[in-house]
Design an enzyme around this catalytic site. Sequence first.
Site, short mmCIF file in Angstrom:
data_model
loop_
_atom_site.label_atom_id
_atom_site.label_comp_id
_atom_site.label_asym_id
_atom_site.label_seq_id
_atom_site.Cartn_x
_atom_site.Cartn_y
_atom_site.Cartn_z
CB CYS A 38 106.80 24.98 49.83
SG CYS A 38 106.48 26.19 51.12
CB CYS A 88 105.47 28.33 48.72
SG CYS A 88 106.89 28.18 49.80
CG ASP A 93 61.41 11.21 46.59
OD1 ASP A 93 60.25 11.50 46.90
OD2 ASP A 93 61.73 10.75 45.49
CG ASP A 110 64.10 11.73 41.53
OD1 ASP A 110 64.37 12.93 41.66
OD2 ASP A 110 63.00 11.33 41.10
CG ASP A 133 62.75 14.78 44.90
OD1 ASP A 133 61.60 15.17 45.14
OD2 ASP A 133 63.04 13.59 44.78
#
Length: 788
Positions: free
Chosen positions: A95, A98, A487, A681, A685
């Site tokens: 359920c 529930c 990049d 990468d 970065d």
Amino acid sequence: MSRRIRKELILEGLDCANCAAKIEAKINELSDVKTANLNFITKTLTIEISDEDKMDSVILKTKDIIKKMEPHVIVKEKIIEKVSKKVLMLMGLMCASCSSKIEERVKKINGVKNAYIDFTAGKLIIEANKRDFNRITKEAIEIIKKIEPEVDVLDESKNDKGHKEHSHSHGKGDNKKELIRLLIGASFFSIAIIFKFSFWIEFILFFISYILIGGEILLRAGKNILRGQVFDENFLMAVATIGAFLIGEFPEGVAVMLFYQIGEFMQDLAVNRSRKSIAKLMDIRPDYANLKVGEDIEKVSPDEVNIGDIIVVKPGEKVPLDGVVVEGKSMVDTSALTGESVPREVKVGDEILGGFINKNGLLSVKVTKEFGESTVSKILDLVQNASSKKAPTENFITKFARYYTPIIVFAALALAIIPPLVIEGAKFSEWIYRALVFLVISCPCALVVSIPLGFFGGIGGASKRGILVKGGNYLEALNNVDTVVFDKTGTLTKGVFKVTEIKVKNGISREQLLEIAAYAESYSNHPIAVSILNEYGKEINKDYIESYDEISGYGIKAVVKGKVVLAGNDKLMKKENIEYEDVDAAGTIVHVVIDRKYAGYIIISDEMKKDSEKAVRELKAIGVNKTVMLTGDNKKVADSVGEKLGLDRVYAELLPQHKVEKVEMLEREMQTKGKLIFVGDGINDAPVLARADIGVAMGGLGSDAAIEAADIVLMTDEPSKLVTAIKIAKRTRKIVWQNIIFSLGIKGIVLLLGALGYATMWAAVFADVGVALIAVLNSMRVLNVNNI
């Protein structure tokens, strides 16, 4: 096996990735250190030793190394917030409504940091302090038993792996017992329908049939009312069918209960099937490792293997842990991790990852990561915990379901009472019947089950294609991509640099220029530095290097053999006021200066990835408005790459902080409310990945930094995987919205027809369990991502 002692240090102010690599290498050279790993993204240095008594000495030496290399860095011992996870398996939880109630209440337990139910996997994950787990677990089980008394709760850490989940809903028995009970009840029902009996015999037959088919629902409804759980489907079905009996509609009362039970039974089977399908997608966890102990081989759990141990992988076996091949040669199937169907060859010295399948040769592998830190373990953890980051659509449906049922129940009550009082000639029995139709429709299971299933299926399907998505929120966000920022090096290009030209000035020889440049670059792990070292090809005597300073975004300043050497780009030359030759070439230019005298330059070229052009073209085809490239490389090289790929904009000669500024500028320029993706990468970065709406790490296979920094990890080096990720996201959203529109549409139509007196309870049951079953089956379509 020796017990390893681990210590974590935080390096505040560390902002140089290359310096981080050098610090890590130096610490690994310490005699008492088994392993040292410096995560540049989190600035966390993890040191492991075997002898606890030597830890203080190692920490002092470590601090000295850091002080020499990066004097401004402040070293602090990491105060570990002791938040751990406890996973409880909820056997037979079917359920979804529930499960939302359980999740909401467990979150309110004192000491719980976070709790969420992975309905698809049938698990409750609790995050809390380890010392509180006994009390929290006890309280959580009490909540579960109060809401769903028939659900069995098992501690995953103590659970026998051979234990198979029994599929039942709301405490029903196994499939066989369920079918027998329904068949017997249906038989009594059929006899009462087919043969003509007196009123009381008919009533007794219908009543026996009703009790056999729906007795447990009546029992649970009664227990739940005593616990204060009123508006659940047990109560609604009990009221609707008892109401049918009270107004003399015996056949319909039994038939509706029978149809409802059959629908629930089939829905449970469909949910279980989808759970198994998703589990099969992620069946990459290794069961054992062949550990080499002397001349013998012992079969052990992957958790028992330490870094540095040798394991043997036989043909046909799954590689259990990350490591390096020390003996043997073979082809390995990497599809479970990368989605690539073509086997890859591995030989001595090659890296191999847990989850690969050895195809033919016998391999001996030196383990480089413990199982908990291995790539396969992190992938499993990411996918399995993706449910904790819910998509906005999931959150909306959870809130919607909370109010939907009570509103419909009160509407049903009003429908039963008001019309007979205000409409002349209206009968209570007729309007009560119409109200009962409302009650049957009021359970929102179709939405609450199928929508999380759709998102989890999308995440599982993406992982099968080598795309890790860290949550439903990121998968949904991929539908609204406006701008993609790339990049350059290692993302659109291979990042494999090669020296293509060396030009000398002022009487220095080619060999001398290359040697001095190699010594200057010897501490850097940047691809450009590596290419110069590879071209030099000789051993570097580090004793000749008296000092070394890496100037981020400019180049290197070092003292080599008593001479001050500068090696870097045009900006470094201008910064140091050096007269240099302005070179017009499609490549990276490294100018070399010795004792402030220009000595020449080295041209280094990178190669474009095969599918970069295809990725940019397809991104535009699927509706991305703008494609941009940011790079620290020179403008000529950057413009050349941008022109070849058909990018909308190119920004070159950027320092790391400038990339963040450009991303912020691009976000301000966006015309729509769309999302900005940055693809990098995952190491250098990190700041931009964190700043973008969605950070995507390229080539993240085996990269801890990439997996930590990004929201999505493309586990191969193919930029076109981003297109695949967006297509999977769009397919997932399409299926989720099909379910929302279909479920609400059918329920709305039947509610209207029921209020007007045209819809029977049969139609109402179809609008409940029938719609839920169809929605669950439709959600399973999201798992089929092979044709994307």
